[in-house]
Design an enzyme around this catalytic site. Sequence first.
Site, PDB file in Angstrom:
ATOM      1  N   LYS A 118       0.847  -1.167   0.056  1.00  0.00           N
ATOM      2  CA  LYS A 118      -0.101   0.008  -0.051  1.00  0.00           C
ATOM      3  C   LYS A 118       0.677   1.315   0.057  1.00  0.00           C
ATOM      4  O   LYS A 118       0.409   1.997  -0.702  1.00  0.00           O
ATOM      5  CB  LYS A 118      -0.932   0.125   1.190  1.00  0.00           C
ATOM      6  CG  LYS A 118      -2.424  -0.372   0.863  1.00  0.00           C
ATOM      7  CD  LYS A 118      -3.310   0.151   1.999  1.00  0.00           C
ATOM      8  CE  LYS A 118      -4.708   0.102   1.466  1.00  0.00           C
ATOM      9  NZ  LYS A 118      -5.740  -0.013   2.568  1.00  0.00           N
ATOM     10  N   LYS A 201      -4.784  -7.739  -7.532  1.00  0.00           N
ATOM     11  CA  LYS A 201      -6.046  -8.018  -6.975  1.00  0.00           C
ATOM     12  C   LYS A 201      -7.214  -7.005  -7.426  1.00  0.00           C
ATOM     13  O   LYS A 201      -6.683  -6.133  -7.628  1.00  0.00           O
ATOM     14  CB  LYS A 201      -6.138  -8.389  -5.485  1.00  0.00           C
ATOM     15  CG  LYS A 201      -5.850  -7.420  -4.587  1.00  0.00           C
ATOM     16  CD  LYS A 201      -6.024  -7.580  -2.962  1.00  0.00           C
ATOM     17  CE  LYS A 201      -6.027  -6.375  -2.234  1.00  0.00           C
ATOM     18  NZ  LYS A 201      -6.229  -6.521  -0.792  1.00  0.00           N
ATOM     19  N   LYS A 204     -10.881  -1.721  -4.170  1.00  0.00           N
ATOM     20  CA  LYS A 204     -11.517  -0.701  -4.095  1.00  0.00           C
ATOM     21  C   LYS A 204     -10.787   0.601  -4.289  1.00  0.00           C
ATOM     22  O   LYS A 204     -11.144   1.593  -4.934  1.00  0.00           O
ATOM     23  CB  LYS A 204     -11.988  -0.244  -2.706  1.00  0.00           C
ATOM     24  CG  LYS A 204     -12.980  -1.348  -2.004  1.00  0.00           C
ATOM     25  CD  LYS A 204     -13.393  -0.774  -0.668  1.00  0.00           C
ATOM     26  CE  LYS A 204     -14.014  -1.712   0.060  1.00  0.00           C
ATOM     27  NZ  LYS A 204     -13.076  -2.789   0.772  1.00  0.00           N
TER      28      LYS A 204
HETATM   29  P1  TYM Z   1     -11.454  -5.387   2.839  1.00  0.00           P
HETATM   30  O1  TYM Z   1     -11.972  -4.302   3.105  1.00  0.00           O
HETATM   31  O2  TYM Z   1     -10.292  -4.880   1.761  1.00  0.00           O
HETATM   32  O3  TYM Z   1     -11.880  -6.642   2.035  1.00  0.00           O
HETATM   33  C1  TYM Z   1     -13.430  -7.153   2.772  1.00  0.00           C
HETATM   34  C2  TYM Z   1     -13.453  -8.387   2.324  1.00  0.00           C
HETATM   35  O4  TYM Z   1     -13.202  -8.795   1.040  1.00  0.00           O
HETATM   36  C3  TYM Z   1     -12.228  -9.758   0.759  1.00  0.00           C
HETATM   37  N1  TYM Z   1     -11.574  -9.182  -0.519  1.00  0.00           N
HETATM   38  C4  TYM Z   1     -11.457 -10.102  -1.639  1.00  0.00           C
HETATM   39  N2  TYM Z   1     -11.615 -11.291  -1.898  1.00  0.00           N
HETATM   40  C5  TYM Z   1     -11.592 -11.848  -3.122  1.00  0.00           C
HETATM   41  N3  TYM Z   1     -10.746 -11.081  -3.974  1.00  0.00           N
HETATM   42  C6  TYM Z   1     -10.391  -9.869  -4.063  1.00  0.00           C
HETATM   43  N4  TYM Z   1     -10.153  -9.151  -4.923  1.00  0.00           N
HETATM   44  C7  TYM Z   1     -10.965  -9.291  -2.831  1.00  0.00           C
HETATM   45  N5  TYM Z   1     -10.785  -8.040  -2.246  1.00  0.00           N
HETATM   46  C8  TYM Z   1     -11.173  -7.891  -1.002  1.00  0.00           C
HETATM   47  C9  TYM Z   1     -11.279  -9.489   1.810  1.00  0.00           C
HETATM   48  O5  TYM Z   1     -10.348 -10.542   2.074  1.00  0.00           O
HETATM   49  C10 TYM Z   1     -11.978  -9.052   2.992  1.00  0.00           C
HETATM   50  O6  TYM Z   1     -12.657 -10.630   3.410  1.00  0.00           O
HETATM   51  N6  TYM Z   1      -8.777  -5.805   6.943  1.00  0.00           N
HETATM   52  C11 TYM Z   1      -9.869  -6.031   6.359  1.00  0.00           C
HETATM   53  C12 TYM Z   1     -11.031  -5.615   6.987  1.00  0.00           C
HETATM   54  C13 TYM Z   1     -11.249  -6.099   8.424  1.00  0.00           C
HETATM   55  C14 TYM Z   1     -11.245  -7.502   8.876  1.00  0.00           C
HETATM   56  C15 TYM Z   1     -11.536  -7.322  10.433  1.00  0.00           C
HETATM   57  C16 TYM Z   1     -11.661  -8.583   8.224  1.00  0.00           C
HETATM   58  C17 TYM Z   1     -10.877  -5.314   9.554  1.00  0.00           C
HETATM   59  N7  TYM Z   1     -10.974  -6.303  10.848  1.00  0.00           N
HETATM   60  C18 TYM Z   1     -11.294  -8.645  11.180  1.00  0.00           C
HETATM   61  C19 TYM Z   1     -11.776  -9.744   9.043  1.00  0.00           C
HETATM   62  C20 TYM Z   1     -11.791  -9.735  10.675  1.00  0.00           C
HETATM   63  C21 TYM Z   1      -9.873  -5.490   4.910  1.00  0.00           C
HETATM   64  O7  TYM Z   1      -9.436  -4.312   4.718  1.00  0.00           O
HETATM   65  O8  TYM Z   1     -10.879  -6.040   4.070  1.00  0.00           O
END
Ligand code: TYM
Length: 337
Positions: A118, A201, A204
Amino acid sequence: MTAPSKPAGRIFSGAQPSGNMHLGNYLGAFRNWARLQDDYEALYCVVDMHAITVWQDPQDLQAQIREAAAAYMASGVDPERSILYNQSKVAGHAELAWIFNCVSRLGWLNRMTQFKDKVGKNREKASVGLYIYPNLMAADILLYKATHVPVGADQKQHLELTRDIAQKFNNDYGEDIFPLTEPVIQAEGARIMSLRDGSKKMSKSDPSEMTRINLNDDADTLANKIRKARTDAEPLPGTADKLDERPEAANLVGIYAALMDVSRDAVCAEFEGKGFGDFKKALTEVVVTKLSPITEEMARLQNDPAYIDQVLKDGAERASALAEPVLAEVKRAVGYL
Ligand code: TYM
């Protein structure tokens, strides 16, 4: 009357309200959250505290929090059967994160690939919050002693850190307070890639809209994005292992497989010998059929912000009630008066 069966454990998961929710979020996370909510006690959180680790316009953030909540519900998360809330409403996340900031090690955070990816060369300008982001994530999960966390593959390293923090806390304080949480990562859909670059990947934060399928894209936009998705000149092979060196082709086959709930091998068998012109037409039909009910439901929910706010408020109250005894136990173990 039969007694309700005991849940298989407790789930926690979340997504950042930092932009449009996309197909990767749906296939890697939201869809699986809905599928797991009856077998587990489930908390699904809109992680607004994580979102502000990079700049978010305050006006936009409110809309994004509601959009995320709408996306969870439109994907099948039922606020009656699960707890749906936003992170900043339950103060225990911040309190436990501080304690974990004192348990977690600089060396552990320095190994986090997502932080490195990032910030790139701009490390000195990154917020401190972005650096300690994984400690807050561990706090999210362990505040509820969650046993399982359904996520996409990109979160695996953060979940390993969560286990390291749990283990070190338990060792340091000589009590078995936290469980070693298990990730739940599906075989298909756990890693959806950019439509323009099969090595990145779907995300957003990518500046190009053409790289991702947003959950609020209309049918024409979806068709256009799929038509323009990068592929190669070869036809589809008969088995998925032959896609190993063709990342863009593998990604489109993977999206089709995940949406249809079949394996990549089954998709290859069906389309063997066909070119990507034909395959993209079939893929567009599947994407539009599967996503349009979600898009419509999201729009309907977003038209009623008062309802979404009420859901989040109720969820926060239920989450707080679960968090309180855990936080009290932790504070006692740490030696707070
Ligand atoms: P975030 O907001 O980036 O994404 C949310 C969820 O979507 C999944 N994801 C994907 N899965 C498949 N292909 C992709 N291209 C893709 N992009 C995103 C992510 O794996 C996620 O499951 N750090 C986390 C948020 C978070 C969290 C937590 C998750 C904060 N606290 C506690 C689990 C438990 C995040 O930034 O997800």
